[in-house]
Motif scaffolding. Structure first.
Motif, short mmCIF file in Angstrom:
data_model
loop_
_atom_site.label_atom_id
_atom_site.label_comp_id
_atom_site.label_asym_id
_atom_site.label_seq_id
_atom_site.Cartn_x
_atom_site.Cartn_y
_atom_site.Cartn_z
N UNK A 71 0.83 -1.20 0.00
CA UNK A 71 0.00 0.00 0.00
C UNK A 71 0.87 1.25 0.00
N UNK A 72 1.40 1.57 -1.17
CA UNK A 72 2.19 2.78 -1.35
C UNK A 72 1.61 3.59 -2.49
N UNK A 73 1.71 4.91 -2.39
CA UNK A 73 1.16 5.77 -3.44
C UNK A 73 1.88 5.56 -4.76
N UNK A 74 3.21 5.29 -4.70
CA UNK A 74 3.98 5.09 -5.92
C UNK A 74 4.43 3.64 -6.03
N UNK A 75 4.66 3.19 -7.26
CA UNK A 75 5.08 1.82 -7.52
C UNK A 75 6.57 1.67 -7.22
N UNK A 76 6.90 0.74 -6.33
CA UNK A 76 8.32 0.52 -6.02
C UNK A 76 8.90 -0.57 -6.91
N UNK A 77 10.22 -0.69 -6.89
CA UNK A 77 10.91 -1.69 -7.73
C UNK A 77 12.17 -2.16 -7.00
N UNK A 78 12.33 -3.49 -6.93
CA UNK A 78 13.51 -4.12 -6.35
C UNK A 78 14.03 -5.18 -7.32
N UNK A 79 15.32 -5.48 -7.20
CA UNK A 79 15.88 -6.61 -7.94
C UNK A 79 16.71 -7.45 -6.99
N UNK A 80 16.77 -8.75 -7.27
CA UNK A 80 17.58 -9.69 -6.49
C UNK A 80 18.54 -10.39 -7.43
N UNK A 81 19.84 -10.24 -7.18
CA UNK A 81 20.85 -10.95 -7.96
C UNK A 81 20.78 -12.42 -7.57
N UNK A 82 20.47 -13.30 -8.51
CA UNK A 82 20.23 -14.70 -8.21
C UNK A 82 21.52 -15.52 -8.18
N UNK A 83 22.67 -14.83 -8.22
CA UNK A 83 23.96 -15.49 -8.02
C UNK A 83 24.59 -15.09 -6.69
N UNK A 84 24.49 -13.79 -6.37
CA UNK A 84 25.06 -13.31 -5.10
C UNK A 84 23.99 -13.17 -4.01
N UNK A 85 22.72 -13.25 -4.39
CA UNK A 85 21.59 -13.11 -3.47
C UNK A 85 21.60 -11.75 -2.77
N UNK A 86 21.90 -10.71 -3.57
CA UNK A 86 21.93 -9.33 -3.06
C UNK A 86 20.75 -8.54 -3.62
N UNK A 87 19.99 -7.92 -2.71
CA UNK A 87 18.87 -7.08 -3.11
C UNK A 87 19.34 -5.68 -3.49
N UNK A 88 18.67 -5.08 -4.47
CA UNK A 88 18.89 -3.69 -4.85
C UNK A 88 17.55 -2.99 -4.91
N UNK A 89 17.46 -1.82 -4.29
CA UNK A 89 16.25 -1.01 -4.36
C UNK A 89 16.47 0.15 -5.31
N UNK A 90 15.50 0.40 -6.18
CA UNK A 90 15.59 1.50 -7.13
C UNK A 90 14.90 2.71 -6.54
N UNK A 91 15.69 3.66 -6.05
CA UNK A 91 15.16 4.88 -5.44
C UNK A 91 15.04 5.96 -6.51
N UNK A 92 13.82 6.37 -6.80
CA UNK A 92 13.57 7.39 -7.81
C UNK A 92 12.63 8.45 -7.25
N UNK A 93 12.66 9.66 -7.78
CA UNK A 93 11.75 10.71 -7.30
C UNK A 93 10.30 10.29 -7.49
N UNK A 94 9.44 10.51 -6.49
CA UNK A 94 8.04 10.10 -6.58
C UNK A 94 7.33 10.65 -7.81
#
Length: 407
Positions: free
Chosen positions: A227-250
């Motif tokens: 339940x967020x006003x804006x659509x968020x986006x994350x990625x998970x590297x399936x070799x290193x198992x590291x999450x990345x969050x894409x921070x962008x202006x609303x």
């Protein structure tokens, strides 16, 4: 959506129209299984002993029966296609949440369900509304809503499982107490039939379900479902198992949503369509997300009259995005007492195709002949048999031939 306990009392209006189903494309044929309709205000699950095949060249439908140890009526399950097999995991059946897995070999002349009971490792807790990435012969599940035992909750970080309610229920021989959302990553190795859970790092997404997921290269992407006003986006590297969050202006982001679709259309581009917006309405907007530039682009498209939620979207020929099913008018009503889903829904049976790149000259000629067969009657007979057959299928596609039901 609750488990269908009304199947015996109501029948679907149209067996093709559906929402919350699974679909995938193999050899230019779209396979569709499961889902539900709302009939007389009640959720009715569609039969688990049939598969629908849509031939993209001709636009014709074919129905195939499935035998074997079929799944029960399921809502909120996750379907995945790997090595010519369909895997169904989790969901909610008439008895509650489940963590059973079923598989269907699509290379067999007679489709037959098989229930997997001899898996190794620790099976994830019962859940629904989760998603899956298919990567290197593995099914990698993320998130969802479900139940855990007191012991499981005590051994799970509060950032990985949000308890929403507590009540008693027994599934099999296990007593479950806690219900809520999770952000777990669970791996099923299809070769060894083994479950495992990797240790991830980086900025982990908050627990969620009803989100969209897609695979690009060796990275799994998720968006929405919270339940967020804006659509968020994350990625998970399936070799290193590291999450990345894409921070962008609303101001640059699409509206927040759930039950939408996200489809990879290149090695750095995701296509997002529809869903249920945070304003409670069914959406009809299309977006592209460039994973390299980390930027959103809103797309103009000819299907503004086709809002969709709980639909599927598959990558087709020439990077077309093929949408099927879903509801065109789901609406969530919110007041000071409760959050309710409007009882009337229009479940769809049409196939919507989004062109995402310029077509080749061959495709353009093929489609032109399919749209204008009367202009090429003599020339069609001059074509080699395989090419003539292909053009004839395009003629059938553009002539809007009614669905063909084949047992």
């Amino acid at each position: 959506m609750d488990a269908a306990e009304s199947t015996e009392r109501s029948e679907p209006v149209c067996r093709l129209a559906r929402s919350s189903h699974t679909a995938f494309i193999d050899d230019n044929t779209m396979y569709v299984w499961g889902g539900y309709q709302v009939v007389a205000g009640e959720d009715v699950m569609l039969p688990s002993d049939e598969m629908w095949l849509y031939h993209l060249n001709s636009g014709l439908w074919e129905r195939r029966e499935i035998t074997g140890d079929k799944p029960p009526d399921l809502s909120g399950f996750c379907g995945s296609h790997l090595n010519s097999k369909l895997y169904i995991f989790g969901g909610c059946d008439p008895n509650g949440y489940t963590n059973q897995m079923y598989t269907l070999d699509l290379t067999e002349p007679q489709f037959t369900w098989r229930k997997l009971t001899d898996t190794l490792g620790t099976t994830p807790s019962p859940r629904n509304k989760h998603s899956c990435w298919v990567h290197r012969d593995r099914l990698i599940y993320f998130g969802g809503y479900g139940c855990k035992t007191i012991g499981e909750v005590q051994n799970t970080s509060s950032t990985n499982f949000i308890v929403e309610e507590m009540s008693w229920t027994t599934i099999g021989n296990t007593l479950f107490r806690c219900w809520g959302w999770n952000n777990e990553v669970n791996i099923f190795d299809a070769h060894t039939a083994t479950w495992s859970m990797p240790e991830t790092k980086g900025p982990v997404p908050v627990p969620r379900g009803c989100h969209a997921s897609a695979l690009v290269g060796n990275k799994g992407y998720i968006s929405g479902g919270v339940e967020k006003l804006e659509l968020d986006m994350f990625s998970l590297d399936l070799e290193t198992w590291t999450w990345t969050q894409f921070d962008l202006p609303p101001s640059c982001l699409p509206m927040g949503r759930l039950m939408h679709t996200m489809t990879p259309i290149s090695d750095h581009t995701l296509f997002i369509y529809g869903g249920l917006g945070t304003d409670g309405n069914t959406l009809n907007d299309a977006w592209q997300f460039n994973t390299q530039k980390r930027e959103w682009t809103k797309l103009l498209h000819p299907h503004k009259d086709k809002p969709r939620v709980c639909h599927t979207a598959c990558l087709g020929r020439d990077n077309d995005v093929v949408l099927f099913g879903g509801s065109s008018n789901m609406c969530i009503l919110v007041d000071s007492v409760a959050v309710l889903r409007a009882p009337s829904q229009n479940h769809c049976r049409d196939v919507i195709i989004f062109q995402t790149q310029p077509y080749s000259l061959f495709r353009l000629c093929e489609d032109f002949m399919g749209k204008n067969p009367e202009r090429f009657k003599k020339q069609l007979n001059w074509l080699p048999s395989k090419l003539r057959s292909k053009v004839e299928k395009r003629v059938a596609f553009f002539s809007a031939t009614p669905p063909v039901l084949t047992a």
